[in-house]
Design a protein around this motif. Structure first.
Motif, short mmCIF file in Angstrom:
data_model
loop_
_atom_site.label_atom_id
_atom_site.label_comp_id
_atom_site.label_asym_id
_atom_site.label_seq_id
_atom_site.Cartn_x
_atom_site.Cartn_y
_atom_site.Cartn_z
N ALA A 167 0.83 -1.20 0.00
CA ALA A 167 0.00 0.00 0.00
C ALA A 167 0.87 1.26 0.00
CB ALA A 167 -0.93 0.00 1.21
N LEU A 168 1.98 1.21 0.69
CA LEU A 168 2.90 2.35 0.71
C LEU A 168 3.41 2.65 -0.70
CD1 LEU A 168 4.47 4.29 2.66
CD2 LEU A 168 6.30 2.60 2.59
N VAL A 169 3.79 1.60 -1.42
CA VAL A 169 4.29 1.76 -2.78
C VAL A 169 3.18 2.26 -3.71
CG1 VAL A 169 5.29 0.57 -4.76
CG2 VAL A 169 6.08 0.01 -2.45
N GLU A 170 2.01 1.67 -3.59
CA GLU A 170 0.89 2.05 -4.46
C GLU A 170 0.46 3.49 -4.24
OE1 GLU A 170 -1.86 -1.00 -3.39
OE2 GLU A 170 -0.85 -2.51 -4.63
N ASN A 171 0.68 4.02 -3.05
CA ASN A 171 0.28 5.40 -2.73
C ASN A 171 1.47 6.35 -2.72
OD1 ASN A 171 -2.50 4.77 -2.31
ND2 ASN A 171 -1.93 3.85 -0.37
N SER A 172 2.53 5.99 -3.42
CA SER A 172 3.72 6.85 -3.45
C SER A 172 3.41 8.18 -4.13
CB SER A 172 4.87 6.14 -4.17
OG SER A 172 4.51 5.82 -5.48
N ALA A 173 4.20 9.17 -3.76
CA ALA A 173 3.99 10.53 -4.29
C ALA A 173 4.28 10.59 -5.78
CB ALA A 173 4.86 11.53 -3.54
N PHE A 174 5.37 9.98 -6.20
CA PHE A 174 5.72 9.94 -7.61
C PHE A 174 6.77 8.88 -7.86
CE2 PHE A 174 7.48 13.56 -5.39
CZ PHE A 174 8.84 13.48 -5.57
N TYR A 175 7.10 8.69 -9.14
CA TYR A 175 8.03 7.64 -9.57
C TYR A 175 9.21 8.28 -10.30
CZ TYR A 175 9.85 3.68 -12.25
OH TYR A 175 10.67 2.73 -12.79
N ILE A 176 10.42 7.87 -9.90
CA ILE A 176 11.63 8.32 -10.59
C ILE A 176 12.43 7.08 -10.96
CG2 ILE A 176 13.79 9.62 -10.41
CD1 ILE A 176 12.38 11.49 -8.46
N SER A 177 12.69 6.88 -12.25
CA SER A 177 13.42 5.69 -12.69
C SER A 177 14.92 5.92 -12.78
CB SER A 177 12.88 5.22 -14.04
OG SER A 177 13.09 6.22 -15.02
N ASN A 178 15.34 7.15 -12.89
CA ASN A 178 16.75 7.48 -13.07
C ASN A 178 17.41 7.69 -11.72
OD1 ASN A 178 18.86 9.73 -13.22
ND2 ASN A 178 18.72 9.06 -15.35
N MET A 179 18.51 6.97 -11.45
CA MET A 179 19.17 7.03 -10.15
C MET A 179 19.72 8.42 -9.84
SD MET A 179 19.67 5.13 -7.60
CE MET A 179 20.74 4.45 -6.37
N ILE A 180 20.27 9.11 -10.82
CA ILE A 180 20.81 10.45 -10.58
C ILE A 180 19.70 11.40 -10.15
CG2 ILE A 180 21.92 12.44 -11.69
CD1 ILE A 180 23.52 10.39 -13.37
N SER A 181 18.56 11.34 -10.82
CA SER A 181 17.41 12.18 -10.45
C SER A 181 16.87 11.80 -9.08
CB SER A 181 16.31 12.07 -11.50
OG SER A 181 16.78 12.50 -12.76
N LEU A 182 16.82 10.51 -8.79
CA LEU A 182 16.34 10.04 -7.49
C LEU A 182 17.22 10.59 -6.37
CD1 LEU A 182 14.46 8.24 -5.77
CD2 LEU A 182 16.06 6.35 -6.22
N ILE A 183 18.53 10.47 -6.52
CA ILE A 183 19.47 10.97 -5.52
C ILE A 183 19.31 12.49 -5.34
CG2 ILE A 183 21.92 11.27 -4.94
CD1 ILE A 183 20.76 8.36 -4.67
N ALA A 184 19.15 13.21 -6.44
CA ALA A 184 18.97 14.67 -6.37
C ALA A 184 17.71 15.03 -5.58
CB ALA A 184 18.92 15.26 -7.78
N MET A 185 16.63 14.30 -5.81
CA MET A 185 15.38 14.57 -5.09
C MET A 185 15.53 14.25 -3.60
SD MET A 185 13.23 15.89 -7.17
CE MET A 185 11.58 15.65 -6.55
N LEU A 186 16.22 13.17 -3.28
CA LEU A 186 16.45 12.82 -1.88
C LEU A 186 17.34 13.86 -1.21
CD1 LEU A 186 17.02 8.99 -2.33
CD2 LEU A 186 15.01 10.08 -1.29
N GLU A 187 18.38 14.30 -1.89
CA GLU A 187 19.27 15.32 -1.34
C GLU A 187 18.54 16.64 -1.12
OE1 GLU A 187 23.72 14.14 -2.80
OE2 GLU A 187 22.51 15.30 -4.22
N ALA A 188 17.53 16.92 -1.95
CA ALA A 188 16.74 18.14 -1.80
C ALA A 188 15.69 18.01 -0.70
CB ALA A 188 16.07 18.49 -3.14
N GLY A 189 15.56 16.80 -0.12
CA GLY A 189 14.59 16.59 0.94
C GLY A 189 13.17 16.43 0.44
#
Length: 157
Positions: free
Chosen positions: A73-95
């Motif tokens: 349920a957590l995965v199904e209700n996720s805010a959004f999807y990022i497939s690219n690792m560089i973009s994912l890391i950037a979003m995590l670093e931005a909080g």
């Protein structure tokens, strides 16, 4: 099992009939939560599903490992999807949220992020060798297979 994983992991082995693949298990890679070091969860040594309720989850390519668990349920209700690792890391670093990753996919030298092992549910990514059952590997592939098996089972380092 191998046939099912082969299809779900989108690994291209061509058309393979049931029972024509051989799987050799090598090791397991534990899934955890990745977040910015300033996030309130970052101080924990481990985390359970209840602690993730209300968090903004960023789904990624490995999030499918949580499907079929209590975390579906957590995965199904996720805010959004990022497939690219560089973009994912950037979003995590931005909080911008948190994500789940297998530990070997976590960028361990990143000073801004932390990995917190997920305890409930306990989810692992299985790593192994897959090959066609009744085919002889090329000599280079035989050497590579022998090297991997010996190295990962306590032989050469």
């Amino acid at each position: 099992m191998v046939h099912h994983d082969q299809r779900n992991a989108v690994v291209g082995f061509g058309v393979v009939g049931e029972g024509e693949l051989e799987y050799t298990h090598l090791f397991e890679d534990k899934v955890g939560v990745v977040c910015h070091r300033s996030h309130p969860l970052a101080s924990r040594s481990s985390i359970d599903l209840r602690s993730l309720q209300g968090e903004k989850l960023i789904r990624n390519g490995t999030s499918r490992l949580l499907m079929g668990t209590d975390a579906s349920a957590l995965v199904e209700n996720s805010a959004f999807y990022i497939s690219n690792m560089i973009s994912l890391i950037a979003m995590l670093e931005a909080g911008a949220g948190i994500t789940t990753l297998p530990q070997l996919a976590f960028p361990e030298h990143n000073q801004n992020l932390c990995f917190i092992p997920l305890q409930e549910p306990d989810v692992v990514r299985r790593i192994g060798l897959v090959k066609a059952r009744n085919c002889t590997l090329a000599p280079a592939a035989q050497i590579m297979e022998a090297f991997l098996l010996k190295s990962l089972r306590g032989g050469e380092k």
